[in-house]
Enzyme design. Structure first.
Site, PDB file in Angstrom:
ATOM      1  N   VAL A 114      58.646 -45.780  34.755  1.00 25.68           N
ATOM      2  CA  VAL A 114      58.291 -45.703  33.344  1.00 25.68           C
ATOM      3  C   VAL A 114      57.130 -44.727  33.164  1.00 25.68           C
ATOM      4  O   VAL A 114      56.235 -44.646  33.992  1.00 25.68           O
ATOM      5  CB  VAL A 114      57.886 -47.087  32.820  1.00 25.68           C
ATOM      6  CG1 VAL A 114      57.464 -47.025  31.366  1.00 25.68           C
ATOM      7  CG2 VAL A 114      59.045 -48.066  32.987  1.00 25.68           C
TER       8      VAL A 114
ATOM      9  N   GLU B 120      65.852 -49.342  36.599  1.00 27.30           N
ATOM     10  CA  GLU B 120      65.286 -50.610  36.125  1.00 27.30           C
ATOM     11  C   GLU B 120      65.181 -50.667  34.615  1.00 27.30           C
ATOM     12  O   GLU B 120      65.417 -51.716  34.014  1.00 27.30           O
ATOM     13  CB  GLU B 120      63.891 -50.808  36.725  1.00 27.30           C
ATOM     14  CG  GLU B 120      63.876 -50.867  38.234  1.00 27.30           C
ATOM     15  CD  GLU B 120      62.480 -50.655  38.771  1.00 27.30           C
ATOM     16  OE1 GLU B 120      61.972 -51.593  39.401  1.00 27.30           O
ATOM     17  OE2 GLU B 120      61.914 -49.574  38.565  1.00 27.30           O
TER      18      GLU B 120
ATOM     19  N   ASN C 118      48.634 -51.977  38.147  1.00 25.81           N
ATOM     20  CA  ASN C 118      49.762 -52.738  37.610  1.00 25.81           C
ATOM     21  C   ASN C 118      50.514 -53.504  38.701  1.00 25.81           C
ATOM     22  O   ASN C 118      50.788 -54.673  38.574  1.00 25.81           O
ATOM     23  CB  ASN C 118      50.746 -51.818  36.880  1.00 25.81           C
ATOM     24  CG  ASN C 118      50.125 -51.149  35.675  1.00 25.81           C
ATOM     25  OD1 ASN C 118      49.239 -51.712  35.045  1.00 25.81           O
ATOM     26  ND2 ASN C 118      50.564 -49.956  35.352  1.00 25.81           N
TER      27      ASN C 118
ATOM     28  N   LYS D 214      40.913 -37.667  35.886  1.00 21.19           N
ATOM     29  CA  LYS D 214      39.557 -37.731  35.310  1.00 21.19           C
ATOM     30  C   LYS D 214      38.893 -36.353  35.288  1.00 21.19           C
ATOM     31  O   LYS D 214      37.786 -36.165  35.809  1.00 21.19           O
ATOM     32  CB  LYS D 214      38.699 -38.745  36.066  1.00 21.19           C
ATOM     33  CG  LYS D 214      39.155 -40.192  35.850  1.00 21.19           C
ATOM     34  CD  LYS D 214      38.132 -41.186  36.327  1.00 21.19           C
ATOM     35  CE  LYS D 214      38.587 -42.608  36.038  1.00 21.19           C
ATOM     36  NZ  LYS D 214      38.691 -42.909  34.593  1.00 21.19           N
TER      37      LYS D 214
END
Length: 504
Positions: free
Chosen positions: A269, A293, A383, A407
């Protein structure tokens, strides 16, 4: 179907979410529906969180163990986390409050492969499952359930749980009827048999979830949308990463290792995954299939344009625009999308049999090809591994994608040694950044280091990696995988101390 609750006995058990929450006891192990923000219960978890906070206000702790398919949403993970109501959570999460509590050591979290969850539950590794809380689109006259926008581990929860609470969500479209394929042919060792699926579009199961009406203690009606966060626009970095991978596919076709239709696609994702899918369309590919998925916005585009003929998954993960598009043309998509249980969508045997091309994101990779996809500086979970390991270990190609820095350049995503290993060098075929692509197949560790540094590292960090590698070659005791152990994690230490991996 002219009504959502077709079973007379279950229609008599309709109650409010608050009343259903009163039936949940502290210490329970609960299997809840939900996968990447789709198909999760919307009302009962919030009512349970309210009850938890009220109980704790009187000095009585109230916590439960929560098992899901993957991440859910603020109404579930966020609400229960804020109520300090989760004792243990698995297998994947994305809620900021939940993540913060995990990283502060205030609750336990089990990060496991998604394909393992159902079978571990059946093996009894998680103990007894007291309750299942499942969202459904409708209850049929025989008590079976029309699934909603995700399937996940719902079959297992319904089979194993002592009691069941069903949320019937009127927001979920009845037109999804026929989209699901629930396989009931799995068995425990040593009685397992081959799963009869040989193509992504094979249907091997049933369109509905079996549910014993005698187990159902409550039915709650809702009308609430899934979590439907908008995707960020595809940026230039993601386009460059996608371009390198598409060029690699073309090279593999020219070499005869892939056909023009490739092999079934799996993609994680996010922004980069959407960019790769968009690149396939722009690159003129057609007749592709997906065995993955989640169904994202770009997958709808590929299905609508004929680039992909069929997509098999376990859940949707659509933006608000994607949801509108899906609902507007649901008859078209219902014929081309199959939603399965996650023990089938992620099953290692099937991934290997189909020869899936796995494309997943990562936090960092080291010069030898080990990949960290879950932790910051080796200690703080982001996650979870999700299903990436299911496909990386067993796919035809295992591709990991990331920008070369993060960053604003303070972090290099290519490091001497990863601070946490989710995917070992043995399971990684290809690394891709906006700088280029490193094909690691058939290369020894020292050969891998050279191509990773040359093709994937950012120009700011490339000389630093080259210097580390060359000094390790001359100084380390072992020449097979040269490392300077005193320096291997120095970049991470420097970032934690100064906020920047670059030396002053």
């Amino acid at each position: 179907m002219d009504k959502r609750i077709g079973h007379a006995g279950l229609a008599s058990r309709v109650m409010t979410a608050a009343q259903a929450a009163e039936l949940i006891d502290p210490g329970m192990t609960i299997g809840m529906s939900g996968f990447t923000g789709a198909g999760y219960p919307k009302a009962v978890p919030k009512a349970l969180a309210d009850r938890m906070m009220a109980t704790q206000g009187h000095g009585d702790p109230f916590r439960v163990r929560v098992l899901t398919g993957a991440s859910t949403a603020p109404e579930l993970d966020g609400a229960l986390a804020r109520a300090d109501g989760i004792d243990m959570r698995l297998p994947y999460q994305s809620d900021p409050e939940l993540r913060a509590r995990i990283n502060r050591g205030e609750m336990d979290y089990l990060d496991i492969h998604l394909s393992h969850v159902a079978q571990y539950a059946w093996f009894g590794f998680f103990g007894k499952l007291d309750l299942a809380v499942i969202e459904a689109t409708a209850i049929l006259p025989d008590g079976s359930l029309l699934p909603s926008s995700s399937v996940g581990n719902n079959k297992t929860w319904l089979d194993l749980a002592d009691k069941v609470i069903i949320e019937v969500n009127h927001w979920q479209p009845l037109e999804m009827d026929g989209m699901h394929d629930i396989y009931y042919g799995t068995a425990l060792p040593p009685h397992r048999r081959p799963i009869p699926l040989i193509k992504p579009d094979d249907r091997i199961g049933e369109p509905y979830l079996r549910c014993d009406p005698d187990k159902v203690i409550a039915v709650v009606e809702t009308h609430a949308p899934d979590r439907n966060s908008a995707f960020a626009p595809i940026d230039e970095t993601s386009k460059r990463i996608a371009g390198h991978l598409i060029e690699f596919f073309r090279h593999e076709i020219a070499k005869g290792r892939l056909s023009p239709q490739l092999l079934p696609l799996q993609s994680g994702v996010g922004n980069i995954a959407n960019a790769v899918l968009a690149g396939l369309q722009e690159g003129g590919f057609s007749g592709l299939t997906a065995y993955t998925e989640v169904i994202q916005d770009c997958m709808l585009d590929l299905l609508a344009n004929g680039v992909v003929s069929v997509a098999s998954a376990t859940s949707f993960s659509l933006s608000p625009v994607g949801i509108e598009r899906f609902l507007a043309d649901i008859e078209f998509f219902r014929k081309r999308i199959i939603l399965r249980t996650q023990e089938i969508s992620n099953h290692p045997e099937l991934v290997r049999r189909l020869g899936c091309i796995a494309m997943n994101g990562m936090v960092e990779a080291d010069i030898y090809g080990n990949v960290n996809s879950t932790h910051v500086a080796g200690t703080s979970i982001i996650n979870g591994i999700g299903g990436s390991g299911d496909f990386a270990r067993n796919g035809f190609l295992s591709c990991f994608l990331t920008p070369s820095t993060a960053k604003n350049g303070a972090i290099s995503c290519l490091v001497p040694m990863v601070s946490h290993v989710d995917h070992t060098e043995h399971d990684v075929s290809v690394l891709v950044t906006e700088q280029g692509l490193a094909d690691l197949r058939g290369l020894s560790p020292r050969q891998r280091a050279k191509v990773v540094i040359e093709h994937c590292a950012h120009p700011t960090y490339r000389p630093l990696l080259q210097d580390y590698f060359e000094r390790a070659l001359h100084s380390s005791r072992g020449k097979h995988t040269p490392h300077l152990l005193a320096e291997a994690l120095a970049w991470h230490e420097r970032f934690l101390e100064t906020g920047d991996m670059r030396p002053k």
